[in-house]
Design a protein around this motif. Sequence first.
Motif, PDB file in Angstrom:
ATOM      1  N   PRO A  27     -61.332  36.387  39.747  1.00  0.00           N
ATOM      2  CA  PRO A  27     -60.082  35.587  39.650  1.00  0.00           C
ATOM      3  C   PRO A  27     -59.307  35.561  40.827  1.00  0.00           C
ATOM      4  CG  PRO A  27     -59.985  37.797  38.583  1.00  0.00           C
ATOM      5  CD  PRO A  27     -61.360  37.368  38.847  1.00  0.00           C
ATOM      6  N   GLU A  29     -55.540  33.451  41.727  1.00  0.00           N
ATOM      7  CA  GLU A  29     -54.731  32.817  41.462  1.00  0.00           C
ATOM      8  C   GLU A  29     -54.305  31.886  42.406  1.00  0.00           C
ATOM      9  OE1 GLU A  29     -50.566  33.622  41.127  1.00  0.00           O
ATOM     10  OE2 GLU A  29     -50.421  31.786  39.992  1.00  0.00           O
ATOM     11  N   PHE A  53     -55.498  34.188  36.294  1.00  0.00           N
ATOM     12  CA  PHE A  53     -54.668  34.720  35.061  1.00  0.00           C
ATOM     13  C   PHE A  53     -53.841  33.771  34.246  1.00  0.00           C
ATOM     14  CE2 PHE A  53     -51.464  35.975  38.074  1.00  0.00           C
ATOM     15  CZ  PHE A  53     -50.313  35.533  37.639  1.00  0.00           C
ATOM     16  N   GLN A  88     -59.263  34.626  31.413  1.00  0.00           N
ATOM     17  CA  GLN A  88     -58.457  35.835  31.731  1.00  0.00           C
ATOM     18  C   GLN A  88     -56.822  35.813  31.230  1.00  0.00           C
ATOM     19  OE1 GLN A  88     -56.736  37.287  35.556  1.00  0.00           O
ATOM     20  NE2 GLN A  88     -58.481  39.076  35.374  1.00  0.00           N
ATOM     21  N   LYS A 159     -59.891  44.527  33.655  1.00  0.00           N
ATOM     22  CA  LYS A 159     -60.005  44.449  35.050  1.00  0.00           C
ATOM     23  C   LYS A 159     -58.700  45.250  35.389  1.00  0.00           C
ATOM     24  CE  LYS A 159     -60.246  41.587  39.108  1.00  0.00           C
ATOM     25  NZ  LYS A 159     -58.882  41.460  39.811  1.00  0.00           N
ATOM     26  N   TYR A 196     -53.346  45.703  49.226  1.00  0.00           N
ATOM     27  CA  TYR A 196     -54.677  45.383  49.827  1.00  0.00           C
ATOM     28  C   TYR A 196     -55.022  46.255  51.154  1.00  0.00           C
ATOM     29  CZ  TYR A 196     -55.366  41.798  46.588  1.00  0.00           C
ATOM     30  OH  TYR A 196     -55.649  40.844  45.522  1.00  0.00           O
ATOM     31  N   ASN A 219     -65.583  46.018  42.465  1.00  0.00           N
ATOM     32  CA  ASN A 219     -64.809  44.950  43.385  1.00  0.00           C
ATOM     33  C   ASN A 219     -64.100  45.601  44.343  1.00  0.00           C
ATOM     34  OD1 ASN A 219     -61.794  43.488  42.602  1.00  0.00           O
ATOM     35  ND2 ASN A 219     -63.442  42.461  43.513  1.00  0.00           N
ATOM     36  N   ASP A 221     -63.433  44.242  48.897  1.00  0.00           N
ATOM     37  CA  ASP A 221     -63.858  44.422  50.165  1.00  0.00           C
ATOM     38  C   ASP A 221     -65.450  44.124  50.128  1.00  0.00           C
ATOM     39  OD1 ASP A 221     -61.460  44.996  50.932  1.00  0.00           O
ATOM     40  OD2 ASP A 221     -61.604  47.001  51.599  1.00  0.00           O
ATOM     41  N   GLY A 243     -64.265  38.359  45.561  1.00  0.00           N
ATOM     42  CA  GLY A 243     -63.245  37.590  45.632  1.00  0.00           C
ATOM     43  C   GLY A 243     -62.896  36.885  46.948  1.00  0.00           C
ATOM     44  N   ARG A 244     -62.044  37.547  48.021  1.00  0.00           N
ATOM     45  CA  ARG A 244     -61.884  36.958  49.313  1.00  0.00           C
ATOM     46  C   ARG A 244     -63.057  36.713  50.214  1.00  0.00           C
ATOM     47  NH1 ARG A 244     -58.280  41.480  51.108  1.00  0.00           N
ATOM     48  NH2 ARG A 244     -59.742  42.457  49.866  1.00  0.00           N
TER      49      ARG A 244
HETATM   50  C1  LIG Z   1     -54.735  35.111  46.164  1.00  0.00           C
HETATM   51  C2  LIG Z   1     -55.435  36.324  45.329  1.00  0.00           C
HETATM   52  C3  LIG Z   1     -55.260  35.927  43.870  1.00  0.00           C
HETATM   53  C4  LIG Z   1     -55.504  36.807  43.058  1.00  0.00           C
HETATM   54  N1  LIG Z   1     -55.411  36.630  41.543  1.00  0.00           N
HETATM   55  C5  LIG Z   1     -55.862  37.233  40.608  1.00  0.00           C
HETATM   56  C6  LIG Z   1     -55.973  36.893  39.092  1.00  0.00           C
HETATM   57  O1  LIG Z   1     -55.375  35.975  38.963  1.00  0.00           O
HETATM   58  N2  LIG Z   1     -56.273  37.934  38.171  1.00  0.00           N
HETATM   59  C7  LIG Z   1     -56.941  39.017  38.645  1.00  0.00           C
HETATM   60  O2  LIG Z   1     -57.374  39.712  37.866  1.00  0.00           O
HETATM   61  N3  LIG Z   1     -57.084  39.288  40.287  1.00  0.00           N
HETATM   62  C8  LIG Z   1     -56.597  38.503  41.157  1.00  0.00           C
HETATM   63  N4  LIG Z   1     -56.669  38.974  42.182  1.00  0.00           N
HETATM   64  C9  LIG Z   1     -57.518  39.954  42.573  1.00  0.00           C
HETATM   65  C10 LIG Z   1     -59.059  39.916  42.958  1.00  0.00           C
HETATM   66  O3  LIG Z   1     -59.385  39.359  41.777  1.00  0.00           O
HETATM   67  C11 LIG Z   1     -59.686  40.937  43.509  1.00  0.00           C
HETATM   68  O4  LIG Z   1     -59.640  42.015  42.476  1.00  0.00           O
HETATM   69  C12 LIG Z   1     -59.246  41.554  44.750  1.00  0.00           C
HETATM   70  O5  LIG Z   1     -58.812  40.453  45.775  1.00  0.00           O
HETATM   71  C13 LIG Z   1     -60.163  42.274  45.548  1.00  0.00           C
HETATM   72  O6  LIG Z   1     -61.296  41.878  45.641  1.00  0.00           O
HETATM   73  P1  LIG Z   1     -62.040  41.167  47.148  1.00  0.00           P
HETATM   74  O7  LIG Z   1     -61.923  42.341  48.055  1.00  0.00           O
HETATM   75  O8  LIG Z   1     -63.253  40.473  47.042  1.00  0.00           O
HETATM   76  O9  LIG Z   1     -61.099  40.109  47.550  1.00  0.00           O
HETATM   77  C14 LIG Z   1     -56.335  38.028  42.973  1.00  0.00           C
HETATM   78  C15 LIG Z   1     -56.398  38.209  44.579  1.00  0.00           C
HETATM   79  C16 LIG Z   1     -55.970  37.279  45.737  1.00  0.00           C
HETATM   80  C17 LIG Z   1     -56.417  37.550  46.923  1.00  0.00           C
END
Ligand SMILES: Cc1cc2nc3c(=O)[nH]c(=O)nc-3n(C[C@H](O)[C@H](O)[C@H](O)COP(=O)(O)O)c2cc1C
Length: 338
Positions: A27, A29, A53, A88, A159, A196, A219, A221, A243-244
């Motif tokens: 997820p 946002e 969320f 979520q 989560k 982060y 989850n 990186d 995610g990213r």
């Molecule tokens: C812009 C942005 C918005 C996010 N919004 C949510 C969200 O709505 N709900 C949630 O559980 N995590 C949210 N996260 C966290 C991500 O789901 C994820 O846990 C986090 O980015 C680490 O994973 P990654 O390294 O693959 O990005 C968000 C992260 C980013 C960068």
Amino acid sequence: MQGVEPSAKVWAPVRPPAERPLLMLAPMEGISDAIVRDLLSSLGGMDLCVTEFIRVAHRPVPKKVLLEACPELKSGGVTPSGVPVLVQLLGGDPALVAQTAETAVGLGALGIDLNFGCPAKAVNGSDGGAALLRCPSRLTDVIGATRARLPATVPVSAKIRLGYDDPDSVVELAKAVEAGGASWLTIHGRTKVQMYQPSADWHRIRRAIEVVSIPVIANGDLFTPEALTRCQGITGARAFMFGRGAFRTPNLFRWARGFDHGPWSSEAHAGFLINLAERIARSGYRDPERTALNRLKGWVRAWADGDEGRVPLFDTVKRCHELPQLLAHLRPLAERAA
Ligand SMILES: Cc1cc2nc3c(=O)[nH]c(=O)nc-3n(C[C@H](O)[C@H](O)[C@H](O)COP(=O)(O)O)c2cc1C
């Protein structure tokens, strides 16, 4: 399949065979709205996704808001290509969260994910997200109340981050999540205060996996298939969330499955972004063109984060004031393929 509950669509991939890990879209946002979930899931390789969320504060969330956040509820709770979408929820009041979850399931949600990882001040100030990580029993309470209110066939997942400020608290938190009756747990391998930085700590995700019997989705990186393999080796997990990485490399799911052999060509990437912009510009957002412009700047920035060669493109598009201007910079890239 006859006799299979709809939510089996969600349950089955969460206990995947070792040779085919579960891959889920995180997820995000402001990024992973229904349009993005549709486009990314249609590429193939994704097993599950989840809404951005939905905050539950002061009162249960009305149907209209749930349907706006998860329009997939109108068509069986899956994306147009059939990938299940969890709803979520984020909140600290067990009764309000549970009641909202019940409404979402009544609308057709195949599963509920509870957010205990969001570090945003606005959210934590109103008692939700990662603020609850300071008190593990509160996770148990919110999950337990939600679990109790829903049919047993509907999964409730949580989560979390590794902790609020102490990464070792992940062990106690994972146990608290399991005690609440969660069907599975997703762990972002950082604490709330780390936001982060530094890199995600997959070793601590492993420690959590060792103390619970529910599946754990790792989850943090996972930007390449190579990172996925390393994370798999360290954590022993069979389920992973991008995610990213998917923001930076939209074909990451395909690449991780071996359908593609690397990130897309510039042509394919630019074509994807143009399609995304056009979809947002035609959407029901209040100011769709402006939303498309702003969102596209984010996508081009993410592209440049993963590919230095795209930094000049980002430097150009970040100055665009209108969507057609931005698209005019992407079109020549996309058209090179034609
Ligand atoms: C812009 C942005 C918005 C996010 N919004 C949510 C969200 O709505 N709900 C949630 O559980 N995590 C949210 N996260 C966290 C991500 O789901 C994820 O846990 C986090 O980015 C680490 O994973 P990654 O390294 O693959 O990005 C968000 C992260 C980013 C960068």
